[in-house]
Design a protein around this motif. Structure first.
Motif, PDB file in Angstrom:
ATOM      1  N   GLN A  75       0.869  -1.169   0.000  1.00  0.00           N
ATOM      2  CA  GLN A  75       0.000   0.000   0.000  1.00  0.00           C
ATOM      3  C   GLN A  75       0.907   1.219   0.000  1.00  0.00           C
ATOM      4  O   GLN A  75       1.825   1.312   0.811  1.00  0.00           O
ATOM      5  CB  GLN A  75      -0.868   0.009   1.263  1.00  0.00           C
ATOM      6  CG  GLN A  75      -1.831  -1.171   1.311  1.00  0.00           C
ATOM      7  CD  GLN A  75      -2.600  -1.162   2.607  1.00  0.00           C
ATOM      8  OE1 GLN A  75      -2.046  -0.956   3.670  1.00  0.00           O
ATOM      9  NE2 GLN A  75      -3.900  -1.379   2.515  1.00  0.00           N
ATOM     10  N   PHE A  76       0.683   2.129  -0.929  1.00  0.00           N
ATOM     11  CA  PHE A  76       1.554   3.292  -0.955  1.00  0.00           C
ATOM     12  C   PHE A  76       0.756   4.587  -0.996  1.00  0.00           C
ATOM     13  O   PHE A  76      -0.390   4.626  -1.426  1.00  0.00           O
ATOM     14  CB  PHE A  76       2.545   3.211  -2.121  1.00  0.00           C
ATOM     15  CG  PHE A  76       1.927   3.169  -3.493  1.00  0.00           C
ATOM     16  CD1 PHE A  76       1.579   4.334  -4.148  1.00  0.00           C
ATOM     17  CD2 PHE A  76       1.709   1.948  -4.122  1.00  0.00           C
ATOM     18  CE1 PHE A  76       1.017   4.295  -5.414  1.00  0.00           C
ATOM     19  CE2 PHE A  76       1.144   1.905  -5.388  1.00  0.00           C
ATOM     20  CZ  PHE A  76       0.803   3.078  -6.034  1.00  0.00           C
ATOM     21  N   LYS A  77       1.410   5.626  -0.515  1.00  0.00           N
ATOM     22  CA  LYS A  77       0.830   6.965  -0.535  1.00  0.00           C
ATOM     23  C   LYS A  77       1.649   7.833  -1.466  1.00  0.00           C
ATOM     24  O   LYS A  77       2.872   7.719  -1.517  1.00  0.00           O
ATOM     25  CB  LYS A  77       0.845   7.574   0.875  1.00  0.00           C
ATOM     26  CG  LYS A  77      -0.131   6.916   1.837  1.00  0.00           C
ATOM     27  CD  LYS A  77      -0.062   7.607   3.191  1.00  0.00           C
ATOM     28  CE  LYS A  77      -1.014   6.929   4.182  1.00  0.00           C
ATOM     29  NZ  LYS A  77      -0.855   7.489   5.536  1.00  0.00           N
ATOM     30  N   VAL A  78       0.975   8.711  -2.188  1.00  0.00           N
ATOM     31  CA  VAL A  78       1.647   9.636  -3.100  1.00  0.00           C
ATOM     32  C   VAL A  78       1.792  10.976  -2.387  1.00  0.00           C
ATOM     33  O   VAL A  78       0.835  11.487  -1.806  1.00  0.00           O
ATOM     34  CB  VAL A  78       0.858   9.803  -4.413  1.00  0.00           C
ATOM     35  CG1 VAL A  78       1.565  10.783  -5.339  1.00  0.00           C
ATOM     36  CG2 VAL A  78       0.671   8.455  -5.101  1.00  0.00           C
ATOM     37  N   HIS A  79       3.001  11.528  -2.414  1.00  0.00           N
ATOM     38  CA  HIS A  79       3.264  12.806  -1.745  1.00  0.00           C
ATOM     39  C   HIS A  79       3.811  13.819  -2.744  1.00  0.00           C
ATOM     40  O   HIS A  79       4.560  13.462  -3.653  1.00  0.00           O
ATOM     41  CB  HIS A  79       4.292  12.630  -0.619  1.00  0.00           C
ATOM     42  CG  HIS A  79       3.855  11.700   0.460  1.00  0.00           C
ATOM     43  ND1 HIS A  79       3.094  12.091   1.529  1.00  0.00           N
ATOM     44  CD2 HIS A  79       4.068  10.364   0.621  1.00  0.00           C
ATOM     45  CE1 HIS A  79       2.865  11.053   2.320  1.00  0.00           C
ATOM     46  NE2 HIS A  79       3.445   9.987   1.785  1.00  0.00           N
ATOM     47  N   SER A  80       3.460  15.081  -2.536  1.00  0.00           N
ATOM     48  CA  SER A  80       4.007  16.170  -3.358  1.00  0.00           C
ATOM     49  C   SER A  80       5.054  16.918  -2.544  1.00  0.00           C
ATOM     50  O   SER A  80       5.038  16.885  -1.308  1.00  0.00           O
ATOM     51  CB  SER A  80       2.908  17.154  -3.752  1.00  0.00           C
ATOM     52  OG  SER A  80       1.887  16.472  -4.451  1.00  0.00           O
ATOM     53  N   LEU A  81       5.947  17.601  -3.248  1.00  0.00           N
ATOM     54  CA  LEU A  81       6.907  18.451  -2.553  1.00  0.00           C
ATOM     55  C   LEU A  81       6.244  19.762  -2.167  1.00  0.00           C
ATOM     56  O   LEU A  81       5.264  20.184  -2.787  1.00  0.00           O
ATOM     57  CB  LEU A  81       8.118  18.719  -3.456  1.00  0.00           C
ATOM     58  CG  LEU A  81       8.944  17.473  -3.845  1.00  0.00           C
ATOM     59  CD1 LEU A  81      10.069  17.863  -4.797  1.00  0.00           C
ATOM     60  CD2 LEU A  81       9.516  16.781  -2.614  1.00  0.00           C
ATOM     61  N   MET A  82       6.786  20.417  -1.138  1.00  0.00           N
ATOM     62  CA  MET A  82       6.229  21.682  -0.671  1.00  0.00           C
ATOM     63  C   MET A  82       6.691  22.823  -1.582  1.00  0.00           C
ATOM     64  O   MET A  82       7.744  22.749  -2.219  1.00  0.00           O
ATOM     65  CB  MET A  82       6.683  21.970   0.763  1.00  0.00           C
ATOM     66  CG  MET A  82       6.382  20.858   1.746  1.00  0.00           C
ATOM     67  SD  MET A  82       4.622  20.474   1.893  1.00  0.00           S
ATOM     68  CE  MET A  82       4.104  21.836   2.935  1.00  0.00           C
ATOM     69  N   GLU A  83       5.911  23.885  -1.626  1.00  0.00           N
ATOM     70  CA  GLU A  83       6.330  25.064  -2.398  1.00  0.00           C
ATOM     71  C   GLU A  83       7.369  25.874  -1.644  1.00  0.00           C
ATOM     72  O   GLU A  83       8.273  26.458  -2.238  1.00  0.00           O
ATOM     73  CB  GLU A  83       5.097  25.932  -2.726  1.00  0.00           C
ATOM     74  CG  GLU A  83       4.200  25.269  -3.764  1.00  0.00           C
ATOM     75  CD  GLU A  83       3.013  26.149  -4.144  1.00  0.00           C
ATOM     76  OE1 GLU A  83       3.056  27.358  -3.855  1.00  0.00           O
ATOM     77  OE2 GLU A  83       2.062  25.611  -4.718  1.00  0.00           O
ATOM     78  N   GLU A  84       7.233  25.912  -0.311  1.00  0.00           N
ATOM     79  CA  GLU A  84       8.186  26.654   0.530  1.00  0.00           C
ATOM     80  C   GLU A  84       9.112  25.670   1.245  1.00  0.00           C
ATOM     81  O   GLU A  84       8.648  24.739   1.897  1.00  0.00           O
ATOM     82  CB  GLU A  84       7.435  27.488   1.574  1.00  0.00           C
ATOM     83  CG  GLU A  84       6.794  28.746   1.022  1.00  0.00           C
ATOM     84  CD  GLU A  84       7.819  29.745   0.499  1.00  0.00           C
ATOM     85  OE1 GLU A  84       8.803  30.005   1.204  1.00  0.00           O
ATOM     86  OE2 GLU A  84       7.633  30.225  -0.637  1.00  0.00           O
ATOM     87  N   PRO A  85      10.429  25.851   1.164  1.00  0.00           N
ATOM     88  CA  PRO A  85      11.342  24.913   1.831  1.00  0.00           C
ATOM     89  C   PRO A  85      11.367  25.120   3.349  1.00  0.00           C
ATOM     90  O   PRO A  85      11.033  26.196   3.845  1.00  0.00           O
ATOM     91  CB  PRO A  85      12.701  25.264   1.226  1.00  0.00           C
ATOM     92  CG  PRO A  85      12.585  26.703   0.827  1.00  0.00           C
ATOM     93  CD  PRO A  85      11.146  26.919   0.438  1.00  0.00           C
ATOM     94  N   ALA A  86      11.777  24.075   4.060  1.00  0.00           N
ATOM     95  CA  ALA A  86      12.062  24.208   5.498  1.00  0.00           C
ATOM     96  C   ALA A  86      13.322  25.056   5.643  1.00  0.00           C
ATOM     97  O   ALA A  86      14.105  25.177   4.697  1.00  0.00           O
ATOM     98  CB  ALA A  86      12.280  22.823   6.096  1.00  0.00           C
ATOM     99  N   PRO A  87      13.556  25.678   6.814  1.00  0.00           N
ATOM    100  CA  PRO A  87      14.777  26.471   7.003  1.00  0.00           C
ATOM    101  C   PRO A  87      16.021  25.650   6.652  1.00  0.00           C
ATOM    102  O   PRO A  87      16.142  24.493   7.058  1.00  0.00           O
ATOM    103  CB  PRO A  87      14.758  26.796   8.505  1.00  0.00           C
ATOM    104  CG  PRO A  87      13.334  26.665   8.911  1.00  0.00           C
ATOM    105  CD  PRO A  87      12.715  25.640   8.020  1.00  0.00           C
TER     106      PRO A  87
END
Length: 466
Positions: A75-87
């Motif tokens: 079972q897998f989940k699809v994830h997107s990258l964030m528009e704003e990076p972490a510090p």
């Protein structure tokens, strides 16, 4: 070398299905050839009794499917990258290759990322760059820990003056050949014992059960690549926090990890992470395991065991050498630099991954090596939040292994070593001193991360010959 399995061996332990027997013989003769026949049959018996426990196993999964009649469900989940990076904070950025910077920038865009940092020795790696530090929320990333789980440094300051090394260089060289082992396979010539081998996880988890024999054989060995065991002279500075008088001492310094145990754990759980956590193609190597999931908990337990095993290997190397030479350890400093820890950052619970980075909380001691001719530094952390309590793990490579081979001959390397007063046992041009960045520049770039308490000069170096 283990013995080849036959059909009648399998029939005796209850394997009646022809397909299962044929598959078992193929798998075990290929992947378990260094195990004894009794070890092979013990694993096969466990597999027949509880095949469902082995469905996720990279090697034994297909056999488990035949025995259970079911295929493993992914079972897998699809994830997107964030528009704003972490510090994200970089140290010594001018000396760092662009691809390593891109890799840490990509990691900072993961939805689980809380903060990221790049150390001044950084260069490209799989997933997270070497020298990358990443704090995540409730997620562990196998490729942000690395393939050599628990790769670490260990320094023993010994009760011998700096002149001891010159007086007893022959005895030291003989001891370093006898009490260490380098190379991908094999181990020491005399039996090694350590309580880590009795850890109940080895019996509880199928993956670890099949790796136990290899862990026994490889205990106290160092592997290959940039791993080393060195004797040298350490100068401790005034006001050091070791409680030792400032001055010069002899010391043993080693660098290696968890051998085949850690590599197999890393491979197994990286595959699970990549199959269950779907990310955009360029970020797929940064697939993570949720800490609340069964796989996440399993990896965490296995990773910690691999770290304990890596420590045990260093402990054996140092204690064997000290015993062989009749020495006494005055002080020992050690640290992992391929690992993940539960910690706090900005009052948040996080998992801090350090892939080729030294922990540097306030007051924490660590070792940052240079090269086979450059000094290693004994450091004390200053607890910088922007570096996520981390510092570099060494000088860092300036050249790929291939470039290092192309740019240095064996005779030229011998001249470099001779000029530095270093005796090398083994070693290859891939690890020649010019393949590494200038350790002094790296240390200057992280002045706000660590204070220097001592300087180690390598004199007798043992590495793998490739």
């Amino acid at each position: 070398m283990g013995h080849s399995l036959r059909t009648k061996d399998l029939s005796k332990i209850g394997y009646t299905n022809d397909k299962a027997r044929s598959l078992a013989i193929n798998i075990f003769n290929k992947h378990f050839k260094y195990h004894t026949k009794s070890e092979q049959l013990e694993t096969l018996s466990s597999l027949r009794e509880r095949p469902e426990d082995f469905l996720e196993d990279d090697v034994l999964g297909k056999l488990a499917e035949v025995l259970t009649g079911k295929t493993k469900e992914i079972q897998f989940k699809v994830h997107s990258l964030m528009e704003e990076p972490a510090p994200l904070k970089m140290y010594g950025g001018k000396e760092i290759e662009a691809i390593a910077k891109r890799q840490i920038e990509l990691a900072s865009l993961l939805p689980v990322s809380v903060a990221a940092a790049l150390m001044p020795d950084a260069h490209m790696g799989y997933g997270l760059p070497i020298g990358g530090v990443l704090a995540t929320k409730n997620a562990v990333i196998p490729y942000a820990v690395g393939m050599d789980i628990g790769c670490r440094m260990s320094l023993s300051i010994i009760n011998a003056s700096d002149t001891y090394l010159k007086r007893y260089s022959f005895q030291i060289k003989e001891a370093i050949k006898k009490c260490t082992h380098f190379g991908m396979e094999g181990g020491l010539d005399f039996r090694q014992e350590h309580e880590v081998l009795d850890d109940p996880l080895f019996r509880a988890m199928p993956l670890l059960k099949q790796l136990h024999g290899k862990a026994v054989r490889q205990l106290g060995s160092s592997g290959s690549g940039n791993h080393f065991v060195e004797f040298g002279e350490i100068e401790l500075f005034d006001n050091n926090t070791l409680g030792l008088v400032a001055g010069k001492y002899s010391a043993i310094l080693s660098h290696s990890g968890s051998r085949g145990l850690g590599a197999n754990i890393a491979k197994h759980y990286t595959n699970i992470a990549m199959n269950t956590c779907k990310l955009p193609r360029q970020a797929q190597q940064l697939a993570w395991l949720d800490m609340d999931s069964e796989a996440g908990q399993e990896y965490w337990n296995c990773m910690n065991l691999a770290g304990d095993y890596a420590k045990a290997c260093h402990d054996q190397i140092h204690s064997n050498l000290v015993k062989e030479l009749g020495l006494e350890v005055l002080f020992k400093v050690e640290n992992h630099h391929n690992f993940a820890w539960k910690d706090q950052w900005n009052n948040n619970d996080v998992i801090i991954h350090r892939k080729g980075a030294t922990p540097a909380h306030k007051g924490e001691l660590g070792i940052i090596p240079g090269s086979m001719t450059a000094p290693a530094y004994l450091v004390r952390g200053l607890g910088s939040g922007s570096s996520i309590f981390s510092a570099s793990h060494g000088a860092g490579r300036a050249m790929s292994r291939q470039s290092a081979k192309d740019n240095m001959t064996v005779s030229a390397m011998k001249k470099v070593l001779s000029a530095a007063g270093v005796s090398l046992i083994g070693g290859s041009v891939e690890e020649n001193p010019t393949a590494y960045k200038d350790i002094e520049k790296v240390m200057t770039a992280q002045k706000e991360l660590v204070d220097i308490e001592g300087k180690f000069k390598p004199m007798i170096v043992r590495m793998n010959k490739e």
